[in-house]
Scaffold this motif. Structure first.
Motif, mmCIF file in Angstrom:
data_model
loop_
_atom_site.group_PDB
_atom_site.id
_atom_site.type_symbol
_atom_site.label_atom_id
_atom_site.label_comp_id
_atom_site.label_asym_id
_atom_site.label_seq_id
_atom_site.Cartn_x
_atom_site.Cartn_y
_atom_site.Cartn_z
ATOM 1 N N CYS A 5 5.060 -10.260 5.537
ATOM 2 C CA CYS A 5 4.341 -10.003 4.294
ATOM 3 C C CYS A 5 3.640 -8.659 4.417
ATOM 4 O O CYS A 5 2.993 -8.384 5.421
ATOM 5 C CB CYS A 5 3.324 -11.104 4.023
ATOM 6 N N ASP A 6 3.791 -7.833 3.387
ATOM 7 C CA ASP A 6 3.228 -6.487 3.416
ATOM 8 C C ASP A 6 1.916 -6.430 2.645
ATOM 9 O O ASP A 6 1.912 -6.587 1.420
ATOM 10 C CB ASP A 6 4.228 -5.501 2.823
ATOM 11 N N PRO A 7 0.800 -6.192 3.360
ATOM 12 C CA PRO A 7 -0.494 -6.111 2.677
ATOM 13 C C PRO A 7 -0.543 -4.980 1.646
ATOM 14 O O PRO A 7 -1.203 -5.108 0.618
ATOM 15 C CB PRO A 7 -1.496 -5.843 3.804
ATOM 16 N N SER A 8 0.192 -3.895 1.892
ATOM 17 C CA SER A 8 0.187 -2.777 0.951
ATOM 18 C C SER A 8 0.954 -3.091 -0.330
ATOM 19 O O SER A 8 0.865 -2.361 -1.306
ATOM 20 C CB SER A 8 0.751 -1.512 1.602
ATOM 21 N N GLU A 9 1.710 -4.185 -0.330
ATOM 22 C CA GLU A 9 2.446 -4.630 -1.519
ATOM 23 C C GLU A 9 1.870 -5.946 -2.044
ATOM 24 O O GLU A 9 2.596 -6.786 -2.584
ATOM 25 C CB GLU A 9 3.939 -4.772 -1.211
ATOM 26 N N GLY A 10 0.579 -6.134 -1.838
ATOM 27 C CA GLY A 10 -0.083 -7.323 -2.342
ATOM 28 C C GLY A 10 0.288 -8.603 -1.621
ATOM 29 O O GLY A 10 0.138 -9.688 -2.169
ATOM 30 N N GLY A 11 0.767 -8.485 -0.400
ATOM 31 C CA GLY A 11 1.129 -9.667 0.374
ATOM 32 C C GLY A 11 2.507 -10.219 0.074
ATOM 33 O O GLY A 11 2.841 -11.322 0.498
ATOM 34 N N ARG A 12 3.324 -9.450 -0.663
ATOM 35 C CA ARG A 12 4.686 -9.904 -0.975
ATOM 36 C C ARG A 12 5.526 -10.047 0.292
ATOM 37 O O ARG A 12 5.345 -9.324 1.266
ATOM 38 C CB ARG A 12 5.380 -8.896 -1.894
ATOM 39 N N VAL A 13 6.473 -10.982 0.254
ATOM 40 C CA VAL A 13 7.420 -11.152 1.355
ATOM 41 C C VAL A 13 8.421 -9.995 1.277
ATOM 42 O O VAL A 13 9.087 -9.817 0.258
ATOM 43 C CB VAL A 13 8.150 -12.508 1.271
ATOM 44 N N VAL A 14 8.496 -9.219 2.355
ATOM 45 C CA VAL A 14 9.402 -8.063 2.389
ATOM 46 C C VAL A 14 10.506 -8.212 3.428
ATOM 47 O O VAL A 14 11.382 -7.359 3.540
ATOM 48 C CB VAL A 14 8.623 -6.739 2.631
ATOM 49 N N GLY A 15 10.443 -9.300 4.181
ATOM 50 C CA GLY A 15 11.465 -9.527 5.195
ATOM 51 C C GLY A 15 11.189 -10.801 5.957
ATOM 52 O O GLY A 15 10.211 -11.502 5.686
#
Length: 155
Positions: free
Chosen positions: A38-48
């Motif tokens: 989860c990417d904090p810079s993308e609002g916690g979205r799952v990125v991988g």
């Protein structure tokens, strides 16, 4: 039956900038084979997703120590995921198609809600085995597992 009935909501995660050593340690501690990333810079979205296999492959290919390597460089970016409102049948079809045993479960914004594993589905099929009308059957689980195995042998 919907995914929300079986999803595990207490899930360890990793961040893309985290070291593979840190993520691998968390996986060992919790006896996990996968971490949603989860990417904090993308609002916690799952990125991988990061699997133990991803860690091994990336470490061997790079020749560097795990402390020098980042999760974002080793993770699988093409993430198959499902929603809490998807049916278990649809989730199993997605697992079979993608050749994976686990799916991140996300909300409409792509934020992690939990994880669904084929083991969780199999356990539910076992619990329902005595019922006349089963929402999840052992035959469906077996079919999904066979498809995953065939997919992994082909890759």
């Amino acid at each position: 039956m919907l995914v929300n009935r079986l999803v595990k909501t207490s899930v360890a995660t990793a961040a893309p900038e985290e070291s593979l050593q840190s993520a691998a340690g968390r996986m060992i501690e919790a006896n996990l084979g996968v971490l949603p990333v989860c990417d904090p810079s993308e609002g916690g979205r799952v990125v991988g997703v990061l699997t133990d296999r991803d860690i091994c492959r990336h470490a061997c290919a790079s020749g560097k120590s795990l402390s020098e390597l980042r999760v974002g460089d080793a993770m699988t970016r093409s993430v198959r995921q499902c929603s809490e409102n998807d049916s278990i049948t649809d989730a199993q079809l997605l697992m079979a198609e993608a050749g994976v045993h686990r799916l991140p479960v996300v909300d409409s914004d792509g934020k992690l809600k939990g994880i669904l594993s084929l083991s969780d589905i199999a356990a539910e099929a076992a619990r329902q085995s005595h019922l006349e009308k089963q929402a999840v059957t052992a035959a469906e689980v077996a079919s999904t597992l066979a498809a995953i195995g065939a997919s992994q042998q082909a890759s």
